[in-house]
Design a protein around this motif. Structure first.
Motif, PDB file in Angstrom:
ATOM      1  N   ALA A  73       0.840  -1.212   0.000  1.00  0.00           N
ATOM      2  CA  ALA A  73       0.000   0.000   0.000  1.00  0.00           C
ATOM      3  C   ALA A  73       0.874   1.261   0.000  1.00  0.00           C
ATOM      4  CB  ALA A  73      -0.932  -0.010   1.211  1.00  0.00           C
ATOM      5  N   ASP A  74       1.975   1.226   0.753  1.00  0.00           N
ATOM      6  CA  ASP A  74       2.879   2.388   0.774  1.00  0.00           C
ATOM      7  C   ASP A  74       3.551   2.579  -0.586  1.00  0.00           C
ATOM      8  OD1 ASP A  74       2.348   3.021   3.418  1.00  0.00           O
ATOM      9  OD2 ASP A  74       3.885   1.645   4.171  1.00  0.00           O
ATOM     10  N   ALA A  75       3.856   1.453  -1.235  1.00  0.00           N
ATOM     11  CA  ALA A  75       4.461   1.536  -2.571  1.00  0.00           C
ATOM     12  C   ALA A  75       3.486   2.201  -3.544  1.00  0.00           C
ATOM     13  CB  ALA A  75       4.840   0.138  -3.057  1.00  0.00           C
ATOM     14  N   HIS A  76       2.205   1.856  -3.433  1.00  0.00           N
ATOM     15  CA  HIS A  76       1.207   2.488  -4.311  1.00  0.00           C
ATOM     16  C   HIS A  76       1.043   3.971  -3.976  1.00  0.00           C
ATOM     17  CE1 HIS A  76      -1.114  -0.996  -6.373  1.00  0.00           C
ATOM     18  NE2 HIS A  76       0.152  -1.307  -6.205  1.00  0.00           N
ATOM     19  N   ARG A  77       1.087   4.299  -2.680  1.00  0.00           N
ATOM     20  CA  ARG A  77       0.986   5.726  -2.301  1.00  0.00           C
ATOM     21  C   ARG A  77       2.125   6.514  -2.939  1.00  0.00           C
ATOM     22  NH1 ARG A  77      -0.304   3.313   2.785  1.00  0.00           N
ATOM     23  NH2 ARG A  77      -2.567   3.402   2.965  1.00  0.00           N
ATOM     24  N   LEU A  78       3.311   5.943  -2.884  1.00  0.00           N
ATOM     25  CA  LEU A  78       4.465   6.635  -3.466  1.00  0.00           C
ATOM     26  C   LEU A  78       4.272   6.811  -4.971  1.00  0.00           C
ATOM     27  CD1 LEU A  78       7.300   7.831  -3.490  1.00  0.00           C
ATOM     28  CD2 LEU A  78       8.232   5.509  -3.516  1.00  0.00           C
ATOM     29  N   MET A  79       3.843   5.750  -5.648  1.00  0.00           N
ATOM     30  CA  MET A  79       3.667   5.878  -7.109  1.00  0.00           C
ATOM     31  C   MET A  79       2.606   6.933  -7.426  1.00  0.00           C
ATOM     32  SD  MET A  79       3.183   3.061 -10.131  1.00  0.00           S
ATOM     33  CE  MET A  79       4.919   2.816 -10.470  1.00  0.00           C
ATOM     34  N   GLU A  80       1.539   6.960  -6.630  1.00  0.00           N
ATOM     35  CA  GLU A  80       0.473   7.930  -6.897  1.00  0.00           C
ATOM     36  C   GLU A  80       0.882   9.362  -6.553  1.00  0.00           C
ATOM     37  OE1 GLU A  80      -3.412   5.054  -6.959  1.00  0.00           O
ATOM     38  OE2 GLU A  80      -3.100   6.219  -5.153  1.00  0.00           O
ATOM     39  N   SER A  81       1.906   9.499  -5.697  1.00  0.00           N
ATOM     40  CA  SER A  81       2.398  10.850  -5.384  1.00  0.00           C
ATOM     41  C   SER A  81       3.100  11.445  -6.607  1.00  0.00           C
ATOM     42  CB  SER A  81       3.375  10.812  -4.197  1.00  0.00           C
ATOM     43  OG  SER A  81       4.645  10.312  -4.627  1.00  0.00           O
ATOM     44  N   GLY A  82       3.552  10.567  -7.506  1.00  0.00           N
ATOM     45  CA  GLY A  82       4.214  11.046  -8.726  1.00  0.00           C
ATOM     46  C   GLY A  82       5.592  11.623  -8.487  1.00  0.00           C
ATOM     47  N   THR A  83       6.174  11.372  -7.306  1.00  0.00           N
ATOM     48  CA  THR A  83       7.487  11.957  -7.010  1.00  0.00           C
ATOM     49  C   THR A  83       8.636  11.014  -7.360  1.00  0.00           C
ATOM     50  OG1 THR A  83       7.294  11.132  -4.744  1.00  0.00           O
ATOM     51  CG2 THR A  83       6.636  13.418  -5.134  1.00  0.00           C
ATOM     52  N   HIS A  84       8.292   9.802  -7.792  1.00  0.00           N
ATOM     53  CA  HIS A  84       9.359   8.823  -8.055  1.00  0.00           C
ATOM     54  C   HIS A  84      10.001   9.084  -9.425  1.00  0.00           C
ATOM     55  CE1 HIS A  84       5.813   7.355 -10.086  1.00  0.00           C
ATOM     56  NE2 HIS A  84       6.559   6.516 -10.795  1.00  0.00           N
ATOM     57  N   ILE A  85      11.231   8.594  -9.536  1.00  0.00           N
ATOM     58  CA  ILE A  85      11.934   8.585 -10.827  1.00  0.00           C
ATOM     59  C   ILE A  85      12.378   7.145 -11.047  1.00  0.00           C
ATOM     60  CG2 ILE A  85      14.011   9.338 -12.058  1.00  0.00           C
ATOM     61  CD1 ILE A  85      13.757  12.034 -10.577  1.00  0.00           C
ATOM     62  N   GLY A  86      11.799   6.485 -12.040  1.00  0.00           N
ATOM     63  CA  GLY A  86      12.129   5.085 -12.299  1.00  0.00           C
ATOM     64  C   GLY A  86      11.171   4.151 -11.593  1.00  0.00           C
ATOM     65  N   LYS A  87      11.713   3.042 -11.076  1.00  0.00           N
ATOM     66  CA  LYS A  87      10.882   1.926 -10.627  1.00  0.00           C
ATOM     67  C   LYS A  87      10.776   1.814  -9.107  1.00  0.00           C
ATOM     68  CE  LYS A  87       9.766  -1.244 -12.830  1.00  0.00           C
ATOM     69  NZ  LYS A  87       8.580  -1.675 -13.609  1.00  0.00           N
ATOM     70  N   ILE A  88       9.630   1.290  -8.681  1.00  0.00           N
ATOM     71  CA  ILE A  88       9.382   0.943  -7.276  1.00  0.00           C
ATOM     72  C   ILE A  88       9.235  -0.585  -7.242  1.00  0.00           C
ATOM     73  CG2 ILE A  88       7.796   1.223  -5.338  1.00  0.00           C
ATOM     74  CD1 ILE A  88       6.953   3.936  -6.735  1.00  0.00           C
ATOM     75  N   VAL A  89       9.893  -1.224  -6.265  1.00  0.00           N
ATOM     76  CA  VAL A  89       9.957  -2.693  -6.248  1.00  0.00           C
ATOM     77  C   VAL A  89       9.614  -3.203  -4.848  1.00  0.00           C
ATOM     78  CG1 VAL A  89      11.494  -4.689  -6.596  1.00  0.00           C
ATOM     79  CG2 VAL A  89      11.711  -2.695  -8.081  1.00  0.00           C
ATOM     80  N   LEU A  90       8.852  -4.302  -4.798  1.00  0.00           N
ATOM     81  CA  LEU A  90       8.519  -4.971  -3.540  1.00  0.00           C
ATOM     82  C   LEU A  90       9.479  -6.138  -3.322  1.00  0.00           C
ATOM     83  CD1 LEU A  90       4.644  -5.197  -4.091  1.00  0.00           C
ATOM     84  CD2 LEU A  90       5.903  -3.444  -2.798  1.00  0.00           C
ATOM     85  N   THR A  91       9.855  -6.399  -2.074  1.00  0.00           N
ATOM     86  CA  THR A  91      10.743  -7.525  -1.786  1.00  0.00           C
ATOM     87  C   THR A  91      10.081  -8.481  -0.804  1.00  0.00           C
ATOM     88  OG1 THR A  91      11.815  -6.265  -0.028  1.00  0.00           O
ATOM     89  CG2 THR A  91      12.872  -6.231  -2.185  1.00  0.00           C
ATOM     90  N   THR A  92      10.370  -9.764  -0.944  1.00  0.00           N
ATOM     91  CA  THR A  92       9.843 -10.773  -0.020  1.00  0.00           C
ATOM     92  C   THR A  92      10.969 -11.232   0.911  1.00  0.00           C
ATOM     93  OG1 THR A  92      10.514 -12.657  -1.348  1.00  0.00           O
ATOM     94  CG2 THR A  92       8.385 -11.644  -1.910  1.00  0.00           C
ATOM     95  N   ALA A  93      10.617 -12.106   1.855  1.00  0.00           N
ATOM     96  CA  ALA A  93      11.639 -12.652   2.748  1.00  0.00           C
ATOM     97  C   ALA A  93      12.693 -13.408   1.933  1.00  0.00           C
ATOM     98  CB  ALA A  93      10.985 -13.584   3.758  1.00  0.00           C
ATOM     99  N   ALA A  94      12.276 -14.064   0.843  1.00  0.00           N
ATOM    100  CA  ALA A  94      13.220 -14.819   0.023  1.00  0.00           C
ATOM    101  C   ALA A  94      14.217 -13.900  -0.681  1.00  0.00           C
ATOM    102  CB  ALA A  94      12.472 -15.648  -1.031  1.00  0.00           C
ATOM    103  N   GLY A  95      13.862 -12.627  -0.783  1.00  0.00           N
ATOM    104  CA  GLY A  95      14.734 -11.696  -1.495  1.00  0.00           C
ATOM    105  C   GLY A  95      15.617 -10.883  -0.579  1.00  0.00           C
ATOM    106  N   SER A  96      15.437 -11.054   0.748  1.00  0.00           N
ATOM    107  CA  SER A  96      16.246 -10.203   1.637  1.00  0.00           C
ATOM    108  C   SER A  96      17.293 -11.021   2.361  1.00  0.00           C
ATOM    109  CB  SER A  96      15.357  -9.455   2.627  1.00  0.00           C
ATOM    110  OG  SER A  96      14.429 -10.339   3.191  1.00  0.00           O
TER     111      SER A  96
END
Ligand SMILES: NC(=O)c1ccc[n+]([C@@H]2O[C@H](COP(=O)([O-])OP(=O)(O)OC[C@H]3O[C@@H](n4cnc5c(N)ncnc54)[C@H](OP(=O)(O)O)[C@@H]3O)[C@@H](O)[C@H]2O)c1
Length: 337
Positions: free
Chosen positions: A314-337
């Motif tokens: 949900a926070d990732a979507h808030r950031l994308m909707e703010s339009g302040t990002h440059i490039g990509k937003i990515v979600l990570t799982t436990a397997a990726g950390s």
């Protein structure tokens, strides 16, 4: 199915159509790969603007696709469906999905997977498929951008735009971009745009005419629509191609099509998600041959703005909707950390 696979996984569900708050962590059975599919243990999942539309109830998954959002992932192959010979359990892959990426596991046609590019971590690999498939098929296949031609990218600082600028440049085009504000324009210039136009401060039609000696550009990639359609035609060259991948300012326009006829221009567009597995596989093959070497050489690559744990989608979507990002937003799982 391997015995060590868990029965259940954490996913992000869309509880009901609405704002970012409707994205809720939930539990679902781990999917079983169907014939021709691989099961991926997801390490990272890209967030894309179409995910916002799906969450709002405006972009339903195609028939048969998962209702879980998420159009791209990277991770390791956890199990194979019948008939899959190209991949082995444990292989590091990234994949284009029709849905289901916001989850700890997802099943996807084997032909929509590509190897994680050499030297890439899972976050960068997850940020590749959606934008690279989209830009390749629209700009190079549909609009036929060629070496030496000129190319205007709208939304230059978006996930799609940052990819389009780099690929246009890497394949020998003169690249121009529009973006809102000085910081985003500086990012576009750094990625290879010869001229980044702040559309809030300047008229892009006049800027393009000036930069091209009045000729206009050969190809335009547009996600804005609305009043941009007529303005795009006004700065498109003779034999130019305008390709629409979205209509952020609306798809209903009143248009004088006379320039289209007189200048022999083409107006086209496409969406990626509903295409057949065979069509997506053909794009994957082209990317592997033409673009993977560029990714592995560091000539082009995804621009990562920020990562969030899967549960904070949900926070990732808030950031994308703010339009302040440059490039990509990515979600990570436990397997990726
Ligand atoms: N057809 C397909 O197959 C396909 C596939 C993937 C994505 N898409 C579309 O491509 C677009 C970009 O996706 P993404 O994931 O890269 O999203 P993103 O990173 O959120 O980018 C959206 C961009 O749109 C620009 N923008 C928004 N409203 C605008 C307006 N009124 N006028 C001008 N620019 C505006 C923003 O730039 P500024 O801040 O500079 O305004 C931003 O860079 C989305 O519309 C998405 O739906 C299409």
């Amino acid at each position: 199915m391997p015995a060590d696979l868990p029965a259940a996984m954490t996913v992000i569900d869309i509880a009901e159509p609405g704002g970012p708050e409707v994205l809720k962590p939930g539990t679902r059975p781990v999917p079983r790969p169907q014939p021709g599919e691989v099961l991926i243990e997801v390490a990272a999942a890209g967030v894309n603007r179409p995910d916002m539309l799906q969450r709002q109830g405006g972009y339903a998954p195609p028939p048969g696709a998962s209702d879980i959002p998420g159009l791209e992932v990277a991770g390791r192959v956890a199990a194979l469906g019948d008939g899959v010979t190209d991949w082995r359990p444990g292989d590091a892959v990234c994949a284009l999905l029709a849905g289901g990426g916001y989850a700890e596991y997802c099943a996807v046609p084997a032909a929509q997977c590509l190897p994680v590019p050499r030297g890439f971590d899972m976050v960068h690999a997850a940020a590749v498929p959606e934008t690279f498939f989209t830009v390749w098929t629209n700009v190079f296949e549909r609009a036929g951008l060629k070496r030496g031609e000129s190319f205007l990218v709208h939304g230059g600082s978006s996930g799609i735009g940052t990819t389009a600028i780099q690929l246009g440049r890497a394949f020998g085009a003169r690249v121009f971009a529009t973006a809102g504000g000085a910081e985003k324009c500086a990012a576009c210039a750094k990625l290879g745009a010869e001229r980044a136009i702040d559309y809030r401060a300047e008229d892009f039609v006049a800027a393009i005419k000036e930069a091209t000696g009045g000729a206009g550009v050969d190809v335009i990639l547009d996600m804005v629509g609305g009043d941009y359609v007529a303005r795009n035609l006004a700065c498109l060259a003779v034999e130019g191609r305008l390709v629409q991948i979205a209509f952020l300012k609306g798809s209903k326009v009143e248009l004088n099509l006379m320039p289209l006829m007189l200048k022999r221009q083409t107006l086209t567009g496409s969406t990626l998600r509903p295409r057949t597995v065979a069509q997506k596989a053909a794009i994957a093959q082209a990317l592997k041959e033409r673009v993977w070497p560029l990714l592995e050489a560091g000539t082009v690559g995804p621009v990562i703005h920020r990562t969030f744990p899967l549960r904070q989608a949900a926070d990732a979507h808030r950031l994308m909707e703010s339009g302040t990002h440059i490039g990509k937003i990515v979600l990570t799982t436990a397997a990726g950390s």
